[in-house]
Design a protein around this motif. Structure first.
Motif, mmCIF file in Angstrom:
data_model
loop_
_atom_site.group_PDB
_atom_site.id
_atom_site.type_symbol
_atom_site.label_atom_id
_atom_site.label_comp_id
_atom_site.label_asym_id
_atom_site.label_seq_id
_atom_site.Cartn_x
_atom_site.Cartn_y
_atom_site.Cartn_z
ATOM 1 N N PHE A 211 0.865 -1.422 0.077
ATOM 2 C CA PHE A 211 0.015 -0.229 0.119
ATOM 3 C C PHE A 211 0.784 1.090 -0.030
ATOM 4 N N THR A 212 2.213 1.109 -0.483
ATOM 5 C CA THR A 212 2.883 2.310 -0.525
ATOM 6 C C THR A 212 3.547 2.326 -2.021
ATOM 7 N N CYS A 213 3.647 3.274 -2.615
ATOM 8 C CA CYS A 213 4.231 3.191 -3.963
ATOM 9 C C CYS A 213 5.391 3.804 -3.986
ATOM 10 N N SER A 214 6.312 3.264 -4.722
ATOM 11 C CA SER A 214 7.870 3.906 -4.694
ATOM 12 C C SER A 214 8.648 3.493 -6.190
ATOM 13 N N PHE A 215 9.673 4.137 -6.756
ATOM 14 C CA PHE A 215 10.196 3.353 -7.800
ATOM 15 C C PHE A 215 10.637 2.124 -7.799
ATOM 16 N N ALA A 216 11.197 1.936 -6.522
ATOM 17 C CA ALA A 216 11.626 0.602 -6.285
ATOM 18 C C ALA A 216 10.373 -0.575 -6.252
ATOM 19 N N SER A 217 9.459 -0.367 -5.667
ATOM 20 C CA SER A 217 8.288 -1.422 -5.672
ATOM 21 C C SER A 217 7.955 -1.558 -7.248
ATOM 22 N N LEU A 218 7.937 -0.423 -8.167
ATOM 23 C CA LEU A 218 7.467 -0.562 -9.644
ATOM 24 C C LEU A 218 8.354 -1.488 -10.250
ATOM 25 N N ALA A 219 9.629 -1.129 -9.928
ATOM 26 C CA ALA A 219 10.736 -1.971 -10.667
ATOM 27 C C ALA A 219 10.755 -3.357 -10.188
ATOM 28 N N SER A 220 10.283 -3.768 -9.060
ATOM 29 C CA SER A 220 9.991 -5.194 -8.674
ATOM 30 C C SER A 220 8.636 -5.888 -8.922
ATOM 31 N N GLY A 221 7.992 -5.141 -9.902
ATOM 32 C CA GLY A 221 6.758 -5.662 -10.189
ATOM 33 C C GLY A 221 5.653 -5.391 -9.734
ATOM 34 N N ARG A 222 5.523 -4.732 -8.543
ATOM 35 C CA ARG A 222 4.419 -4.294 -7.647
ATOM 36 C C ARG A 222 3.498 -3.220 -8.334
ATOM 37 N N LEU A 223 3.113 -3.286 -9.653
ATOM 38 C CA LEU A 223 2.543 -2.043 -10.018
ATOM 39 C C LEU A 223 1.304 -1.801 -9.596
ATOM 40 N N HIS A 224 0.595 -2.678 -8.827
ATOM 41 C CA HIS A 224 -0.591 -2.541 -8.058
ATOM 42 C C HIS A 224 -0.608 -1.439 -7.144
ATOM 43 N N THR A 225 0.805 -1.129 -6.583
ATOM 44 C CA THR A 225 0.761 -0.158 -5.505
ATOM 45 C C THR A 225 0.663 1.274 -6.382
ATOM 46 N N THR A 226 0.499 1.552 -7.460
ATOM 47 C CA THR A 226 0.130 2.769 -7.986
ATOM 48 C C THR A 226 -1.365 3.106 -7.405
ATOM 49 N N LEU A 227 -2.094 2.435 -7.340
ATOM 50 C CA LEU A 227 -3.522 2.019 -6.973
ATOM 51 C C LEU A 227 -3.547 2.061 -5.753
ATOM 52 N N THR A 228 -3.285 1.098 -4.885
ATOM 53 C CA THR A 228 -3.461 0.986 -3.591
ATOM 54 C C THR A 228 -2.990 1.930 -2.646
ATOM 55 N N SER A 229 -1.879 2.431 -3.136
ATOM 56 C CA SER A 229 -1.261 3.675 -2.241
ATOM 57 C C SER A 229 -2.255 4.849 -2.105
ATOM 58 N N VAL A 230 -3.097 4.958 -3.196
ATOM 59 C CA VAL A 230 -4.072 6.101 -3.261
ATOM 60 C C VAL A 230 -5.209 5.980 -1.908
ATOM 61 N N PHE A 231 -5.063 4.713 -1.560
ATOM 62 C CA PHE A 231 -6.249 4.555 -0.420
ATOM 63 C C PHE A 231 -5.515 4.122 1.095
ATOM 64 N N SER A 232 -4.322 4.611 1.041
ATOM 65 C CA SER A 232 -3.599 4.436 2.420
ATOM 66 C C SER A 232 -3.255 5.663 2.866
ATOM 67 N N HIS A 233 -3.049 6.114 4.116
ATOM 68 C CA HIS A 233 -2.556 7.299 4.439
ATOM 69 C C HIS A 233 -1.802 7.246 5.784
ATOM 70 N N GLN A 234 -1.060 8.203 6.038
ATOM 71 C CA GLN A 234 0.056 8.204 6.837
ATOM 72 C C GLN A 234 -0.775 8.328 8.263
ATOM 73 N N GLY A 235 -1.567 9.217 8.350
ATOM 74 C CA GLY A 235 -2.185 9.207 9.756
ATOM 75 C C GLY A 235 -3.380 9.778 9.683
ATOM 76 N N PHE A 236 -4.142 9.947 10.854
ATOM 77 C CA PHE A 236 -5.426 10.574 10.871
ATOM 78 C C PHE A 236 -5.641 11.662 10.260
ATOM 79 N N PHE A 237 -4.754 12.832 10.565
ATOM 80 C CA PHE A 237 -4.786 14.083 10.337
ATOM 81 C C PHE A 237 -4.672 14.015 8.684
ATOM 82 N N HIS A 238 -3.869 13.208 8.073
ATOM 83 C CA HIS A 238 -3.618 13.325 6.702
ATOM 84 C C HIS A 238 -4.962 12.557 5.989
ATOM 85 N N PHE A 239 -5.486 11.609 6.680
ATOM 86 C CA PHE A 239 -6.574 11.174 5.916
ATOM 87 C C PHE A 239 -7.944 12.032 6.174
#
Length: 135
Positions: A6-34
């Motif tokens: 649920f976090t996206c980075s260049f390294a995650s995409l390079a390792s094939g976890r392309l789904h993180t481009t979408l799933t990261s949109v639905f995760s947040h750092q904390g309550f204030f961010h959310f």
């Protein structure tokens, strides 16, 4: 599991976890961010949904989230070319802020003369169109 899927980075995409481009949109750092993202979503989205329809708004919102995740990863790669630090490529990105910024930008384009107020400072007002240079 949360960090990996649920976090996206260049390294995650390079390792094939392309789904993180979408799933990261639905995760947040904390309550204030959310909370800030959801406040903006509930403030601006209903008007855009009425104009675009539910399906088109969802396509726009999710598409904007994916594009902002990819842009963030692209900036990581560009930053890496300068610093050559492996940490730069694995710094995680998460949250709906990219999609929210896109939504606010469209809102400001459509309603540039609409007067807005800051929730914590209600005596400060500005026109929606004034947001565009800041976005």
């Amino acid at each position: 599991m949360m960090y990996r899927n649920f976090t996206c980075s260049f390294a995650s995409l390079a390792s094939g976890r392309l789904h993180t481009t979408l799933t990261s949109v639905f995760s947040h750092q904390g309550f204030f961010h959310f909370g800030l993202n959801m406040y903006a979503l509930t403030s601006f989205a209903p008007i855009l949904v009425d104009m675009m329809g539910h399906a088109q708004f969802m396509q726009f919102y999710i598409g904007s989230g994916i594009v902002s995740s990819l842009a963030s990863c692209g900036l990581q790669a560009a930053h890496w070319t300068v610093r050559r630090s492996p940490y730069v490529l694995s710094r995680p990105g998460l949250g709906a802020s990219g999609a929210v910024f896109a939504m606010v930008a469209v809102f400001a384009q459509l309603f540039p003369d609409l007067k807005l107020h800051v929730i914590f400072l209600p005596f400060i007002s500005f026109h929606a169109g004034d947001l565009l240079p800041a976005l």
